[in-house]
Scaffold this motif. Structure first.
Motif, PDB file in Angstrom:
ATOM      1  N   SER A  64       0.817  -1.208   0.000  1.00  0.00           N
ATOM      2  CA  SER A  64       0.000   0.000   0.000  1.00  0.00           C
ATOM      3  C   SER A  64       0.855   1.265   0.000  1.00  0.00           C
ATOM      4  N   ARG A  65       0.210   2.390  -0.190  1.00  0.00           N
ATOM      5  CA  ARG A  65       0.912   3.680  -0.250  1.00  0.00           C
ATOM      6  C   ARG A  65       1.761   3.938   0.988  1.00  0.00           C
ATOM      7  N   SER A  66       1.204   3.647   2.131  1.00  0.00           N
ATOM      8  CA  SER A  66       1.917   3.919   3.380  1.00  0.00           C
ATOM      9  C   SER A  66       2.887   2.808   3.755  1.00  0.00           C
ATOM     10  N   GLY A  67       2.705   1.653   3.153  1.00  0.00           N
ATOM     11  CA  GLY A  67       3.543   0.511   3.467  1.00  0.00           C
ATOM     12  C   GLY A  67       3.010  -0.367   4.578  1.00  0.00           C
ATOM     13  N   ASP A  68       1.831  -0.029   5.115  1.00  0.00           N
ATOM     14  CA  ASP A  68       1.333  -0.796   6.251  1.00  0.00           C
ATOM     15  C   ASP A  68       0.501  -2.006   5.844  1.00  0.00           C
ATOM     16  N   SER A  69       0.229  -2.137   4.550  1.00  0.00           N
ATOM     17  CA  SER A  69      -0.499  -3.318   4.076  1.00  0.00           C
ATOM     18  C   SER A  69       0.252  -3.944   2.912  1.00  0.00           C
ATOM     19  N   THR A  70       0.371  -5.251   2.957  1.00  0.00           N
ATOM     20  CA  THR A  70       1.024  -5.981   1.876  1.00  0.00           C
ATOM     21  C   THR A  70       0.228  -7.239   1.554  1.00  0.00           C
TER      22      THR A  70
ATOM     23  N   ASP B  53      -7.485   2.607  -4.822  1.00  0.00           N
ATOM     24  CA  ASP B  53      -7.377   2.675  -3.372  1.00  0.00           C
ATOM     25  C   ASP B  53      -7.009   1.340  -2.736  1.00  0.00           C
ATOM     26  N   LEU B  54      -7.549   0.273  -3.284  1.00  0.00           N
ATOM     27  CA  LEU B  54      -7.308  -1.041  -2.702  1.00  0.00           C
ATOM     28  C   LEU B  54      -6.119  -1.713  -3.373  1.00  0.00           C
ATOM     29  N   LEU B  55      -5.477  -2.621  -2.663  1.00  0.00           N
ATOM     30  CA  LEU B  55      -4.393  -3.390  -3.252  1.00  0.00           C
ATOM     31  C   LEU B  55      -4.948  -4.267  -4.365  1.00  0.00           C
ATOM     32  N   ARG B  56      -4.214  -4.344  -5.474  1.00  0.00           N
ATOM     33  CA  ARG B  56      -4.667  -5.068  -6.647  1.00  0.00           C
ATOM     34  C   ARG B  56      -3.626  -6.077  -7.106  1.00  0.00           C
ATOM     35  N   ILE B  57      -4.119  -7.172  -7.675  1.00  0.00           N
ATOM     36  CA  ILE B  57      -3.216  -8.170  -8.230  1.00  0.00           C
ATOM     37  C   ILE B  57      -3.332  -8.262  -9.749  1.00  0.00           C
TER      38      ILE B  57
ATOM     39  N   GLY C 220       5.900 -16.490   2.539  1.00  0.00           N
ATOM     40  CA  GLY C 220       6.862 -17.043   3.475  1.00  0.00           C
ATOM     41  C   GLY C 220       8.293 -16.981   2.970  1.00  0.00           C
ATOM     42  N   ARG C 221       8.473 -16.653   1.692  1.00  0.00           N
ATOM     43  CA  ARG C 221       9.817 -16.560   1.116  1.00  0.00           C
ATOM     44  C   ARG C 221      10.142 -15.149   0.627  1.00  0.00           C
ATOM     45  N   PHE C 222       9.150 -14.455   0.095  1.00  0.00           N
ATOM     46  CA  PHE C 222       9.357 -13.112  -0.447  1.00  0.00           C
ATOM     47  C   PHE C 222       8.700 -12.075   0.461  1.00  0.00           C
ATOM     48  N   THR C 223       9.359 -10.917   0.579  1.00  0.00           N
ATOM     49  CA  THR C 223       8.822  -9.808   1.361  1.00  0.00           C
ATOM     50  C   THR C 223       8.934  -8.522   0.567  1.00  0.00           C
ATOM     51  N   ILE C 224       7.836  -7.789   0.486  1.00  0.00           N
ATOM     52  CA  ILE C 224       7.836  -6.502  -0.207  1.00  0.00           C
ATOM     53  C   ILE C 224       7.879  -5.390   0.833  1.00  0.00           C
ATOM     54  N   SER C 225       8.623  -4.333   0.522  1.00  0.00           N
ATOM     55  CA  SER C 225       8.716  -3.187   1.417  1.00  0.00           C
ATOM     56  C   SER C 225       8.920  -1.934   0.584  1.00  0.00           C
ATOM     57  N   ARG C 226       8.764  -0.787   1.226  1.00  0.00           N
ATOM     58  CA  ARG C 226       8.978   0.470   0.511  1.00  0.00           C
ATOM     59  C   ARG C 226       9.543   1.516   1.450  1.00  0.00           C
ATOM     60  N   ASP C 227      10.220   2.490   0.856  1.00  0.00           N
ATOM     61  CA  ASP C 227      10.761   3.626   1.593  1.00  0.00           C
ATOM     62  C   ASP C 227      10.315   4.876   0.850  1.00  0.00           C
ATOM     63  N   ASN C 228       9.286   5.519   1.356  1.00  0.00           N
ATOM     64  CA  ASN C 228       8.735   6.680   0.655  1.00  0.00           C
ATOM     65  C   ASN C 228       9.680   7.874   0.689  1.00  0.00           C
ATOM     66  N   ALA C 229      10.558   7.924   1.650  1.00  0.00           N
ATOM     67  CA  ALA C 229      11.528   9.022   1.705  1.00  0.00           C
ATOM     68  C   ALA C 229      12.560   8.892   0.585  1.00  0.00           C
TER      69      ALA C 229
END
Length: 124
Positions: A52-58, A102-106, A66-75
């Motif tokens: 998500s935009r804020s990074g609080d939802s993935t 607005d919602l996460l999409r696949i 369990g193997r891959f992790t997504i993250s973001r740094d808006n700064a």
């Protein structure tokens, strides 16, 4: 509008790890949900993960959970994909993409902007 450039791909043995990064241009990066997709040779492009935009939802695909992790740094205008316990079936070109809904999409058609992709090859 946002421009995306992926990096971090390469050749790795099964069981190894890679970290992909996607650098975004423009001041509107934090306005977009971000996603990673991949395309194996001869196959259709498929969803891997989204954040998500804020990074609080993935949300990640079942095949990589369990193997891959997504993250973001808006700064820093970056989104990353940490890939552990890689398997040969993870081989493909990995694409970063930006989505406005607005919602996460696949679904691919929900993503308006795409990077050029980075190759990941996992040897057995």
């Amino acid at each position: 509008q946002v421009q995306l450039v992926e990096s971090g791909g390469g050749l790795v043995q099964a069981g190894g790890s890679l970290r992909l990064s996607c650098a975004a241009s423009g001041r509107t990066f934090r306005s977009y949900n971000m996603g990673w997709f991949r395309q194996a040779p001869g196959k259709e492009r498929e969803f891997v993960a989204t954040i998500s935009r804020s990074g609080d939802s993935t949300y990640v695909a079942r095949s990589v959970k369990g193997r891959f992790t997504i993250s973001r740094d808006n700064a820093k205008n970056t989104v990353s994909l940490q890939m552990n316990s890689l398997k040969p079936e993870d081989t493909g070109v990995y694409y970063c993409a930006a989505s406005a809904p607005d919602l996460l999409r696949i679904e691919m058609n929900e993503y308006a902007y795409w990077g050029q992709g980075t190759q990941v090859t996992v040897s057995s």
